[in-house]
Design an enzyme around this catalytic site. Structure first.
Site, PDB file in Angstrom:
ATOM      1  N   ASN A   1       0.816  -1.201   0.000  1.00  0.00           N
ATOM      2  CA  ASN A   1       0.000   0.000   0.000  1.00  0.00           C
ATOM      3  C   ASN A   1       0.857   1.261   0.000  1.00  0.00           C
ATOM      4  O   ASN A   1       0.906   1.981  -0.994  1.00  0.00           O
ATOM      5  CB  ASN A   1      -0.951  -0.026   1.192  1.00  0.00           C
ATOM      6  N   ASP A   2       1.570   1.482   1.085  1.00  0.00           N
ATOM      7  CA  ASP A   2       2.328   2.729   1.201  1.00  0.00           C
ATOM      8  C   ASP A   2       3.410   2.878   0.126  1.00  0.00           C
ATOM      9  O   ASP A   2       3.699   3.983  -0.307  1.00  0.00           O
ATOM     10  CB  ASP A   2       2.965   2.832   2.597  1.00  0.00           C
TER      11      ASP A   2
END
Lengths: 469, 101
Positions: free
Chosen positions: A395-396
């Site tokens: 995600n990040d």
């Protein structure tokens, strides 16, 4: 004669450590390098036990023989440690790797601390020896308690960072206090063992305070730092005994560990001071920016068709993939696509997984060839020519906020430029935020389709679907 | 000041040794691909287990009638062994997985 042989065994040990570490820098020789280090270590240990000569005021005491009880205890400890260490190392799941390294590091730190506790009374009044003893003990203790906290944080027993009010001030004061206490001990050399134990306890407490405010995502950096601390503690042991193998081993790990720590920080684009003092998200400066756009769903069969007719697919694996135990399925997916003439690569962000390179280990475990794992700088220019990017459990590391939202806590972290690809498929369980707790505007990109569900589940269905095409 | 200068003169070789070792450490790690960072950290972790040599040395010099020292020494050797054996075995396991096909 014996002492010359012992020096030679230490010389061999030192050389194997340097060569071993060097060889570990290349995938082809890495395994042999590690074995070489282990051989050198064995030689040094065997030499220490069997070539021992009691020193008495600088002369060798020929008449002295080591009591049987002492030998029994040494061999007992080595046997027990070997069995337990071996079994633990063999049985641990690869996803649990980082906490195990942290645990072993803590053991080394504790070992250094115990040496200090035992040697103190023998060296009262000798400033040089006492400095090495006290420094080794304090650093070893900090490394020990810090590693145990890191272990608890990584295995999930201690999820939330605990921050006392003004913890930076408190920590700095405690650190200064421990340092002052240590200097005082060295200068005045009090003979009461109780005072030594108080210093030991203070160092343990400092290790806890040091690690406790730091979030789980930053633990790898902390482990690497504590790793170099333990190296330093071992080097102080080397000073004390004028033991060259402890010095080489300790300093080597101390400097290499520090460099590795800085490399990790660079990968996250955060200065080390920020990791230690500025705890993630603690600034409260999270972006209030409203993300506009729609989320688009995609089903398994559509994904299968899309991938099947692509020329090039890049998989972006994240820790979520490992949590779902989907490494093996993703390798199967890769094999099927490759058999159909699709080029498949894995884009590995430097901090994917829980430690730099952790993702490589996890994928290697499922037999993914390491030349398919491409590092960020090399894969980023390739996204423009990629048909489909499949983001699984990451995600990040693909969050464009790192580039275009200065208010975001991850702003400035280099990311994988997946937006440049034709299609982006993101597999996630739900819309919840990533490890750093930040919204991801990539999901709202018109080129992005969301493939919701458990990674293993979805990938297994995808493989079945592909086989039937 | 004088003491400091004296210290440097006496321990000159040791200071050279330490400085050079620092450079060797940095040089050896420099340019390692990210792929190998985790095994490398784990391998370095095993190497600082060399502190066990110190633990064994203390133990060999211990006064056998001092029970506390015997217990502490036993623990030190045990913890050092865990660090060394566990460290090398787990690194070997990780590296054993890196295959090129």
């Amino acid at each position: 004669m014996k002492s010359a042989l012992l020096e030679i065994s230490y010389l061999i040990g030192s050389v194997t450590f340097i060569l071993g570490l060097k060889m570990m820098g290349n995938p082809k020789t890495a395994r042999r390098g590690n074995l070489l280090g282990a051989v050198g270590m064995t030689i040094a240990i065997v030499g220490t036990i069997f070539l021992f000569e009691k020193q008495d005021h600088g002369a060798v005491d020929e008449s002295y023989s080591v009591p049987g009880l002492v030998y029994a205890l040494i061999f007992g400890a080595i046997a027990l440690g070997t069995v337990v260490g071996w079994l633990t190392a063999k049985r641990v799941q690869m996803t649990k790797m980082p906490e195990l390294v942290s645990m072993f590091n803590g053991m080394g730190g504790a070992c250094a601390a115990l040496i200090g506790l035992m040697e103190y009374e023998h060296n009262l009044g000798q400033t040089g020896a006492l400095s090495a003893i006290v420094a080794g003990m304090v650093i070893g203790s900090v490394s020990f308690s810090g590693s145990i906290i890191a272990y608890l944080k990584l295995n999930g027993s201690m999820r939330q960072p605990i921050r006392l009010p003004q913890y930076n001030v408190i920590n700095t004061l405690v650190m200064a206090g421990v340092a002052a206490f240590s200097v005082w001990m060295v200068i005045t050399s009090p003979s009461d063992p109780f005072i030594l134990y108080v210093l030991f306890a203070c160092a343990i407490v400092y290790g806890i305070l040091f690690t406790i405010p730091i979030g789980g995502a930053d633990m790898p950096v902390v482990i690497s730092l504590l790793n170099s601390f333990t190296g330093l503690a071992a080097a102080f042991g080397g000073f004390l005994y004028d033991n060259k193998v402890m010095l080489t081993g300790g300093i080597l790990v101390g400097s290499a560990g520090t460099l590795l720590t800085l490399v990790m920080c660079k990968a996250m684009n955060r200065p080390l001071s920020n990791v230690i003092f500025g705890a993630f998200g603690a600034t409260g400066a999270s972006s209030d920016r409203e993300i506009k756009g729609n989320i688009k769903d995609i089903g398994v069969s559509d994904t299968a068709v899309l991938m099947n007719y692509s020329k090039k697919v890049v998989i972006v694996p994240g820790y979520g993939l490992a949590v779902a135990q989907a490494q093996h399925v993703i390798h199967e997916l890769e094999s099927i696509l490759e058999a159909r003439g699709v080029t498949v690569k894995y884009a590995i962000h430097p901090v994917a997984g829980r430690m730099p390179g952790h993702m490589n280990v996890l994928l290697a475990e499922s037999n993914v060839s390491y030349d398919k794992l491409v590092e960020m700088e090399d894969i980023n220019p390739e996204f423009a020519s990629t048909d489909v990017v499949l983001v699984v459990g990451a995600n990040d590391v693909v969050n464009p906020a790192a580039k275009n939202d200065p208010a975001s806590p991850i702003y400035g972290m280099p990311i994988l430029d997946v937006e440049n690809a034709q299609h982006i498929i993101v597999n996630k369980r739900s819309m919840s935020a990533g490890y750093a707790g930040i919204e991801n505007e990539l999901f709202f990109n018109p080129k992005t389709s969301m493939l919701f569900g458990d990674a293993k589940d979805v990938l297994t269905k995808l493989v079945t679907e592909l086989k039937s095409l | 000041m004088e003491q400091l200068l004296e210290f440097i003169t006496i321990h000159r070789e040791m200071i050279y040794f330490v400085l050079l070792s620092v450079f060797v450490g940095v040089e050896v790690i420099g340019g390692v691909p990210t792929v190998l960072h985790t095994p490398l950290m784990s391998g370095a972790n095993a190497i600082h287990g060399v502190v066990i040599v110190g633990a064994i040395y203390v133990m060999l010099n211990v006064d056998p009638s001092n029970t506390l020292a015997l217990i502490l020494g036993f623990l030190a050797v045990l913890l050092g062994t865990l660090n060394v054996v566990g460290g090398f075995v787990v690194t070997d396991r990780m590296l054993g997985m890196f295959k090129k096909k």
